[in-house]
Design a protein around this motif. Structure first.
Motif, short mmCIF file in Angstrom:
data_model
loop_
_atom_site.label_atom_id
_atom_site.label_comp_id
_atom_site.label_asym_id
_atom_site.label_seq_id
_atom_site.Cartn_x
_atom_site.Cartn_y
_atom_site.Cartn_z
N PHE A 123 -5.81 26.32 -10.06
CA PHE A 123 -5.01 25.10 -10.20
C PHE A 123 -4.23 24.90 -8.90
O PHE A 123 -3.62 25.84 -8.39
CB PHE A 123 -4.02 25.23 -11.36
N TYR A 124 -4.21 23.68 -8.37
CA TYR A 124 -3.46 23.41 -7.14
C TYR A 124 -3.12 21.93 -7.05
O TYR A 124 -3.80 21.08 -7.64
CB TYR A 124 -4.27 23.84 -5.90
N GLY A 125 -2.07 21.60 -6.31
CA GLY A 125 -1.67 20.22 -6.09
C GLY A 125 -2.43 19.61 -4.93
O GLY A 125 -2.70 20.28 -3.93
N ASP A 126 -2.77 18.31 -5.05
CA ASP A 126 -3.50 17.65 -3.97
C ASP A 126 -2.57 17.26 -2.82
O ASP A 126 -2.99 17.18 -1.67
CB ASP A 126 -4.27 16.44 -4.48
N VAL A 157 0.84 -1.21 0.00
CA VAL A 157 0.00 0.00 0.00
C VAL A 157 0.87 1.26 0.00
O VAL A 157 0.58 2.23 -0.71
CB VAL A 157 -0.95 0.00 1.22
N SER A 158 1.95 1.23 0.77
CA SER A 158 2.84 2.40 0.85
C SER A 158 3.50 2.69 -0.49
O SER A 158 3.63 3.84 -0.89
CB SER A 158 3.91 2.17 1.93
N ILE A 159 3.92 1.64 -1.19
CA ILE A 159 4.54 1.82 -2.50
C ILE A 159 3.53 2.39 -3.49
O ILE A 159 3.82 3.30 -4.26
CB ILE A 159 5.11 0.50 -3.03
N PHE A 160 2.30 1.87 -3.41
CA PHE A 160 1.29 2.26 -4.39
C PHE A 160 0.84 3.71 -4.22
O PHE A 160 0.75 4.46 -5.18
CB PHE A 160 0.08 1.32 -4.28
N ARG A 161 0.54 4.12 -2.97
CA ARG A 161 -0.05 5.44 -2.79
C ARG A 161 0.81 6.40 -1.98
O ARG A 161 0.47 7.57 -1.82
CB ARG A 161 -1.42 5.32 -2.13
N GLY A 183 -3.40 10.38 -0.69
CA GLY A 183 -4.63 10.84 -0.06
C GLY A 183 -5.35 11.91 -0.85
O GLY A 183 -5.80 12.92 -0.29
N THR A 184 -5.48 11.70 -2.17
CA THR A 184 -6.14 12.67 -3.05
C THR A 184 -7.53 13.05 -2.54
O THR A 184 -7.89 14.23 -2.52
CB THR A 184 -6.26 12.08 -4.47
N ALA A 185 -8.32 12.04 -2.16
CA ALA A 185 -9.70 12.30 -1.76
C ALA A 185 -9.78 13.18 -0.52
O ALA A 185 -10.76 13.92 -0.34
CB ALA A 185 -10.42 10.98 -1.51
N ARG A 186 -8.78 13.13 0.34
CA ARG A 186 -8.80 13.95 1.55
C ARG A 186 -8.69 15.44 1.19
O ARG A 186 -9.40 16.27 1.75
CB ARG A 186 -7.65 13.53 2.48
N THR A 187 -7.80 15.75 0.26
CA THR A 187 -7.66 17.15 -0.13
C THR A 187 -8.90 17.64 -0.86
O THR A 187 -9.39 18.75 -0.60
CB THR A 187 -6.42 17.33 -1.04
N GLU A 188 -9.43 16.83 -1.76
CA GLU A 188 -10.63 17.26 -2.49
C GLU A 188 -11.79 17.46 -1.53
O GLU A 188 -12.61 18.37 -1.71
CB GLU A 188 -10.99 16.25 -3.59
N PHE A 189 -11.87 16.65 -0.47
CA PHE A 189 -12.93 16.80 0.53
C PHE A 189 -12.81 18.15 1.24
O PHE A 189 -13.81 18.85 1.44
CB PHE A 189 -12.88 15.65 1.53
N GLU A 190 -11.60 18.49 1.66
CA GLU A 190 -11.40 19.77 2.34
C GLU A 190 -11.78 20.94 1.43
O GLU A 190 -12.45 21.89 1.86
CB GLU A 190 -9.95 19.92 2.79
N VAL A 191 -11.33 20.89 0.18
CA VAL A 191 -11.60 21.99 -0.75
C VAL A 191 -13.10 22.09 -1.04
O VAL A 191 -13.66 23.18 -1.08
CB VAL A 191 -10.80 21.81 -2.05
#
Length: 740
Positions: free
Chosen positions: A549-552, A157-161, A369-377
């Protein structure tokens, strides 16, 4: 009690067997401790910076301990057991070279070595119930197997994400399993399956064969376990009070490295207990609401948390289109020290930084953790008050609605769209976006002619087409929330086999680091070309449009995982562009992801939602974060005192894709069923009378299915479904019958 436990009084006295039992637990616990910590360190490095000598050292320690066990227990004498234990406890810390090398390998500061002792004690505590059981060997092997399996899962999991395994991953285990075939390959999956079956057979064999007449072999063992429990808890409290255990809310890699893998995994589960904040009650929430309402009514100037972020205008022009573009793993590669490139990988974004509103955004995750940033935004919710690694798309949006930029703008007449060039039900987005109030969601299943990277992620260039489609899909103004995926990890350490246009030059970094960076910069260079395409699209529109435009999160490069490169991993760059003049004094600066919607809605001159008003009204207060925690707890887990009835939203009737996929006709041509229609993609699959059929995609208007002669007369209902992750149908067309 003695009768209940069936204790043999003669064997209740200390013997060499009872002492051997305790020493075995000490040995095995230490071996498991080494395995779990090494797998944790290797997972977050992708082999990139681990020297072979250190790998051999780790293996050597394991072999040495195993050999020590054989030597010590070969002689059936109590003195050998005690002497072996003393030798075991003394030899490791005294060999300074070995000790130092081992912890250099784990990449842990000297002050945090004591946290690893807690990890060892926890493992020993997990194995200690064996002294109270008849099936002692079975229990020991079972717990050891679970710990090793979890360590291996964490490694992959660590390698993948880029971030470790946590308790919250239970909620997305199906998504993770669905990716194993592409990530590991069929041969590896077969090997794992065979190994799993062999382990189960071995455990059953041990359970059947192991027969003991007594559970507890000595009162010494009972005392030892009690002392272990008391000692471990006391040691834990000491680490907490001395602040040696440190929780990094946005950096799970550092948390796991510094605090130990086993402890951090257990802690991630305990953080899921939703404790009520101090001073949470109806009166305190009503008081905060009164202050927010008063500030909102009396002061039209927006103030956000950073002192640099003020004087955002109340734009008086017509409402503009609002576009969010969240870029996967996006950062400024020029900020990495000790490396240079043949050309700037992100010239389009660099131009925006210089000529538009720009700054840095603090993200809730590092390396993944892409979904975490999109949730905050999207929501304005600060994830610092939730658990590490938690993905609210599962834990919250799966069963309740939340105000978001989509629901806020929808009330003001906007059409609201989400776009992502990855699977539609990954991270539960097809349900989560309904809970957030979106009208449409275009995922990769609804995209055609998708190009792929060398690691099989969809390229970002495809997104411009679908942003345009969303803007053209309605007469109203539009919100388009776009999430890219091209810059996703892993980044190959052997990428020098590819011939990419931008090269790494003048670098003193290791070859594997250079190769990862080489691959990464060329992927975000293509993302930067997508940025340029979006800016050109915005300029071509005859409607006012604003885009950010912003980085996750920063990328999961090995160099950054070990805190190299002198990079601030908690922030990513952002830039705001518009095709009209913004009446504002806001010049950008440092913000948090949960403040992004407040800024964008303020710049667009539209009404703010409940959470945006909170940030606007309270962010300059000393108690801002405390009040924010109370409000979030109330909205997410509390009694819901804060929101008025008209502010609460209902799930939207989310439509997948902006264009209707439909069947016009279904005819037989020889032994093939030819289906004509509109807007088919390569994920369109034909179902005949409820049964899935192997489907040949011809073009966006044509699908073909081979039919057996004997079954042709039985065909009744024909439908086409868009198939996502786990073979789940995201949507389906109208149903038709076979045409003559």
């Amino acid at each position: 009690m003695m009768k209940l436990l069936k204790i043999d009084k003669n064997k209740f006295k200390p013997t060499k067997n009872s002492i051997k039992e305790l020493i075995y637990l000490v040995y095995i616990s230490f071996i498991l401790f080494i395995i779990t910590e090494i797998m944790c360190a290797k997972g977050t490095s992708s082999y990139g910076y681990i020297q072979n000598s250190n790998i051999y050292l780790g293996i050597g320690i394991l072999v040495g301990l195993s050999a020590l066990i054989l030597v010590v227990f070969k002689k059936d004498k109590k003195s050998y057991y005690i002497g072996g234990l003393v030798l075991f406890l003394v030899i490791t810390p005294l060999i300074k070279y070995t000790w130092d090398k081992f912890y250099v390998f784990l990449d842990i500061p000297i002050d945090n070595i004591w946290c690893l002792a807690l990890d060892y004690l926890i493992i020993l505590l997990l194995l200690s119930p064996a002294v109270f059981l008849k099936k002692k060997l079975f229990y020991t092997v079972l717990i050891s197997s679970i710990l090793i399996i979890l360590s291996l899962c964490n490694y992959f999991v660590s390698i993948f994400r880029g971030i470790p395994l946590a308790y919250s991953d239970i909620y997305c285990i199906k998504d993770g399993l669905s990716l194993t075939k592409d990530f590991l390959g069929e041969n590896s999956i077969l090997f794992i399956a065979v190994g799993g079956i062999a382990l189960v057979v071995f455990l059953v064999f041990i359970f059947i064969k192991e027969k003991r007449r007594v559970r507890i072999t000595s009162y010494i063992n009972i005392i030892a376990v009690l002392l272990l429990v008391i000692g471990t808890y006391s040691y834990y409290l000491n680490l907490v009070h001395s602040k040696t255990l440190i929780y990094y809310s946005a950096n799970m890699v550092k948390t796991y490295r510094y605090n130990g893998y086993v402890y951090s995994t257990l802690e991630s589960g305990l953080r899921f207990i939703r404790f009520k904040p101090d001073n949470y009650n109806q009166d305190s929430i009503r008081a905060i609401r009164k202050e927010v309402d008063s500030n909102t009514a009396s002061n039209r100037e927006t103030t956000v948390a950073s002192t640099k972020l003020k004087n955002i205008s109340k734009n008086s022009c017509n409402k503009p289109n609002i576009i969010f573009v969240q870029l996967e793993g996006f950062m400024d590669p020029m900020s990495i020290k000790e490396v240079m490139y043949t050309t700037d990988p992100i010239p389009n974004f660099r131009k925006l930084q210089k000529n538009s509103i720009s700054g840095k955004v603090k993200t809730p995750s590092i390396g993944g953790g892409t979904a975490r940033t999109e949730f905050e935004v999207m929501t304005g919710i600060d994830l610092e008050f939730l658990t590490d690694g938690e993905v609210p798309h599962y834990t919250i949006l799966g069963h309740e609605t939340l105000n978001s930029v989509a629901s806020t703008l929808k009330k003001q007449g906007y059409s609201t769209h989400a776009i992502h060039n990855n699977q539609g039900n990954f991270y539960n987005r097809n349900k989560a976006y309904s809970s957030l109030g979106y009208d449409t969601y275009t995922s990769v299943e609804y995209m055609d002619n998708v190009e792929r990277t060398e690691t099989n992620w969809a390229k970002d260039t495809i997104l411009t087409k679908y942003i345009k489609e969303c803007l053209e899909s309605s007469e109203e103004r539009d919100l388009v929330f776009t999430i890219s995926v091209e810059g996703h990890s892993p980044y190959p350490t052997n990428s020098d086999k590819y011939d990419f246009p931008i090269k790494v030059v003048n670098s003193s970094l290791s070859k594997s680091d250079q190769n990862q960076i080489y691959y990464y910069i060329n992927k975000i260079h293509e993302s930067d070309e997508f940025i340029g395409d979006v800016v050109d699209l915005v300029d071509s529109l005859d409607e006012d449009t604003i885009v950010v435009f912003y980085g996750d999160h920063t990328p999961a490069l090995d160099l950054l995982n070990r805190d190299g490169g002198n990079v601030d991993r908690t922030t990513t760059p952002y830039a705001i562009y518009s095709n009209f003049d913004l009446d504002t004094n806001f010049e950008g600066g440092d913000i948090s992801a949960y403040q992004m919607s407040t800024i964008m809605l303020g710049l667009a001159g539209v009404d703010l939602g409940p959470m945006e008003n909170v940030h606007k009204a309270l962010s300059s207060n000393l108690d801002y974060k405390k009040d924010l925690e109370l409000i979030q707890y109330d909205i997410l887990f509390g009694e819901d005192y804060y929101l008025s009835e008209d502010e609460k939203i209902k799930p939207s009737n989310l439509k997948m894709g902006t264009k209707n996929i439909k069947i016009e006709s279904a005819t037989l041509q020889d032994n093939q069923l030819c289906i004509k229609g509109d807007n088919f993609t390569r994920k369109s699959t034909v179902f005949i009378d409820g049964k899935e059929k192997t489907t040949l995609y011809v073009d966006k208007n044509t699908l073909r299915v081979y039919c057996e002669k004997d079954n042709i007369d039985d065909i009744k209902n024909i439908v086409v479904k868009q198939i996502g992750l786990h073979d789940i149908a995201l949507s389906q067309t109208n149903t038709v019958q076979l045409s003559d």
